[in-house]
Design a protein around this motif. Structure first.
Motif, PDB file in Angstrom:
ATOM      1  N   HIS A 201       0.806  -1.221   0.000  1.00 38.86           N
ATOM      2  CA  HIS A 201       0.000   0.000   0.000  1.00 38.86           C
ATOM      3  C   HIS A 201       0.839   1.272   0.000  1.00 38.86           C
ATOM      4  O   HIS A 201       0.517   2.229  -0.704  1.00 38.86           O
ATOM      5  CB  HIS A 201      -0.963  -0.004   1.199  1.00 38.86           C
ATOM      6  CG  HIS A 201      -1.899  -1.165   1.176  1.00 38.86           C
ATOM      7  ND1 HIS A 201      -1.864  -2.161   2.119  1.00 38.86           N
ATOM      8  CD2 HIS A 201      -2.873  -1.508   0.307  1.00 38.86           C
ATOM      9  CE1 HIS A 201      -2.798  -3.065   1.831  1.00 38.86           C
ATOM     10  NE2 HIS A 201      -3.413  -2.699   0.747  1.00 38.86           N
ATOM     11  N   GLU A 202       1.895   1.279   0.800  1.00 37.09           N
ATOM     12  CA  GLU A 202       2.729   2.495   0.868  1.00 37.09           C
ATOM     13  C   GLU A 202       3.365   2.795  -0.482  1.00 37.09           C
ATOM     14  O   GLU A 202       3.389   3.941  -0.927  1.00 37.09           O
ATOM     15  CB  GLU A 202       3.811   2.333   1.947  1.00 37.09           C
ATOM     16  CG  GLU A 202       3.269   2.524   3.356  1.00 37.09           C
ATOM     17  CD  GLU A 202       4.369   2.428   4.409  1.00 37.09           C
ATOM     18  OE1 GLU A 202       5.541   2.702   4.068  1.00 37.09           O
ATOM     19  OE2 GLU A 202       4.053   2.073   5.562  1.00 37.09           O
ATOM     20  N   HIS A 205       0.816   4.323  -2.817  1.00 30.68           N
ATOM     21  CA  HIS A 205       0.532   5.741  -2.550  1.00 30.68           C
ATOM     22  C   HIS A 205       1.676   6.639  -3.017  1.00 30.68           C
ATOM     23  O   HIS A 205       1.436   7.734  -3.518  1.00 30.68           O
ATOM     24  CB  HIS A 205       0.208   5.956  -1.064  1.00 30.68           C
ATOM     25  CG  HIS A 205      -1.204   5.597  -0.730  1.00 30.68           C
ATOM     26  ND1 HIS A 205      -2.223   6.506  -0.684  1.00 30.68           N
ATOM     27  CD2 HIS A 205      -1.774   4.378  -0.483  1.00 30.68           C
ATOM     28  CE1 HIS A 205      -3.358   5.882  -0.410  1.00 30.68           C
ATOM     29  NE2 HIS A 205      -3.116   4.592  -0.269  1.00 30.68           N
ATOM     30  N   GLU A 231      -8.646   0.946  -4.163  1.00 34.97           N
ATOM     31  CA  GLU A 231      -8.539   0.841  -2.699  1.00 34.97           C
ATOM     32  C   GLU A 231      -9.747   0.082  -2.139  1.00 34.97           C
ATOM     33  O   GLU A 231      -9.599  -0.735  -1.227  1.00 34.97           O
ATOM     34  CB  GLU A 231      -8.456   2.232  -2.053  1.00 34.97           C
ATOM     35  CG  GLU A 231      -7.066   2.837  -2.022  1.00 34.97           C
ATOM     36  CD  GLU A 231      -6.173   2.240  -0.929  1.00 34.97           C
ATOM     37  OE1 GLU A 231      -6.470   1.151  -0.406  1.00 34.97           O
ATOM     38  OE2 GLU A 231      -5.152   2.870  -0.606  1.00 34.97           O
ATOM     39  N   SER A 236      -8.151  -0.394   1.419  1.00 38.59           N
ATOM     40  CA  SER A 236      -8.948   0.013   2.570  1.00 38.59           C
ATOM     41  C   SER A 236     -10.071   0.955   2.139  1.00 38.59           C
ATOM     42  O   SER A 236      -9.803   2.002   1.534  1.00 38.59           O
ATOM     43  CB  SER A 236      -8.020   0.723   3.562  1.00 38.59           C
ATOM     44  OG  SER A 236      -8.692   1.753   4.226  1.00 38.59           O
ATOM     45  N   GLU A 238     -11.606   2.929   3.972  1.00 42.09           N
ATOM     46  CA  GLU A 238     -11.366   4.200   4.673  1.00 42.09           C
ATOM     47  C   GLU A 238     -10.465   5.115   3.839  1.00 42.09           C
ATOM     48  O   GLU A 238     -10.742   6.315   3.697  1.00 42.09           O
ATOM     49  CB  GLU A 238     -10.730   3.907   6.047  1.00 42.09           C
ATOM     50  CG  GLU A 238     -10.912   5.011   7.067  1.00 42.09           C
ATOM     51  CD  GLU A 238     -12.349   5.529   7.165  1.00 42.09           C
ATOM     52  OE1 GLU A 238     -12.525   6.731   6.886  1.00 42.09           O
ATOM     53  OE2 GLU A 238     -13.269   4.760   7.479  1.00 42.09           O
ATOM     54  N   ARG A 239      -9.391   4.547   3.314  1.00 41.38           N
ATOM     55  CA  ARG A 239      -8.485   5.352   2.463  1.00 41.38           C
ATOM     56  C   ARG A 239      -9.201   5.792   1.188  1.00 41.38           C
ATOM     57  O   ARG A 239      -8.998   6.905   0.698  1.00 41.38           O
ATOM     58  CB  ARG A 239      -7.232   4.540   2.115  1.00 41.38           C
ATOM     59  CG  ARG A 239      -6.223   4.437   3.251  1.00 41.38           C
ATOM     60  CD  ARG A 239      -4.871   3.962   2.761  1.00 41.38           C
ATOM     61  NE  ARG A 239      -4.926   2.620   2.186  1.00 41.38           N
ATOM     62  CZ  ARG A 239      -4.618   1.496   2.836  1.00 41.38           C
ATOM     63  NH1 ARG A 239      -4.238   1.558   4.112  1.00 41.38           N
ATOM     64  NH2 ARG A 239      -4.686   0.322   2.256  1.00 41.38           N
ATOM     65  N   THR A 242     -11.410   8.805   1.884  1.00 42.72           N
ATOM     66  CA  THR A 242     -10.610  10.035   2.039  1.00 42.72           C
ATOM     67  C   THR A 242     -10.323  10.657   0.672  1.00 42.72           C
ATOM     68  O   THR A 242     -10.450  11.868   0.477  1.00 42.72           O
ATOM     69  CB  THR A 242      -9.271   9.714   2.760  1.00 42.72           C
ATOM     70  OG1 THR A 242      -9.570   9.104   4.013  1.00 42.72           O
ATOM     71  CG2 THR A 242      -8.445  10.961   2.974  1.00 42.72           C
TER      72      THR A 242
END
Length: 293
Positions: A201-202, A205, A231, A236, A238-239, A242
């Motif tokens: 994931h990192e 992004h 996502e 996620s 949640e991400r 956002t």
């Protein structure tokens, strides 16, 4: 003595007769088998199954003569040779297909190129694989070739049980593709998906931020929307929320973004949240400037 000689001669003749009889039986059996095969072939031709389920080179040749533009038939013929462990003949069929399929049938040709790339990936050498990528890129839309190659290597990673060599090979190809076609959002989106599916994931992004340096400004919203959708599927919710909330704040008139957001929330998130998102968009809260007046 003469009697003995006669007995010997009789023995020789018996041997000859036995040999002749064996040969004749063998010949008759072979002929019967051949007749059986011919009868089977005639039956398959009569009832149409020879074209539906080709089993011999002759079946395939006849099929291809009647429909030379069908990538499906060429690929099946390649698979037929591979099932006999005849890799060279499978390559030869692919090269014949490139000559026979009409130049307007770009999708059909690309399908056969993809089959050849799959063959080289599985049975060839790194050299033959890279040479085939180069050849395919000369004869097709190169971006489409690289997207298919990366998809192929992504599948290898999925099936590799964490083999780092296979993963680094795919990483290198995705990196190469994004450098080659850096202004094309589809290549970046394909790589976002690859990383998110792999739970990286990192890195995904970081890659999203990097893509903004190469993509034209008007493609940024679409790239972010696709990232948020991925996502929901692989990362996620949640991400994802956002990102979508930020997008809708800046692009309030983009109803297409709202519908995608709500749709993904219904499929992968929470129906109550989907309702709230929709209501908020339809009845936005008054802005601070309008409340102070």
């Amino acid at each position: 003595e003469d009697d003995d000689d006669d007995d010997d001669n009789d023995g020789d003749e018996d041997d000859d007769d036995a040999k002749k009889g064996h040969k004749a039986r063998k010949k008759a059996t072979a002929k019967k088998q051949q007749e059986k095969e011919i009868a089977k072939m005639e039956q398959r031709l009569a009832d149409g199954t020879a074209d539906e389920r080709p089993e011999t080179c002759a079946d395939f040749e006849r099929l291809l003569a009647s429909n030379p533009n069908s990538s499906e038939n060429w690929i099946k013929f390649m698979a037929f040779h591979l099932s006999l462990a005849d890799i060279e003949s499978a390559r030869s069929v692919a090269n014949r297909a490139f000559d026979k399929i009409e130049f307007r049938q770009e999708g059909e040709k690309l399908n056969v190129w993809t089959a050849l790339l799959t063959l080289e990936n599985k049975y060839g050498t790194p050299k033959s694989f890279n040479e085939t990528i180069a050849r395919a890129s000369q004869h097709n839309n190169p971006k489409q070739v690289y997207l298919r190659v990366c998809e192929m290597l992504e599948k290898d990673v999925d099936q590799s049980n964490g083999d780092t060599a296979i993963e680094s090979r795919a990483d290198e190809m995705f990196e190469k593709m994004c450098k080659k076609f850096k202004s094309k959002k589809t290549v970046w989106i394909a790589r976002f998906k690859y990383l998110l599916k792999s739970k990286r994931h990192e890195e995904a992004h970081e890659l999203l931020k990097r893509s903004f340096q190469s993509l034209p400004d008007y493609k940024h919203v679409e790239a972010m929307s696709k990232f948020a959708q991925l996502e929901y599927e692989y990362g996620s919710p949640e991400r994802a929320r956002t990102i979508f909330d930020a997008l809708l704040d800046k692009n309030r008139k983009r109803m297409d973004l709202l519908f995608v957001y709500v749709d993904k929330e219904i499929k992968h998130g929470d129906i109550e949240i989907a309702r709230r998102i929709f209501e908020k968009a339809i009845n936005p809260p008054p802005s601070s400037s309008s409340s102070s007046s």
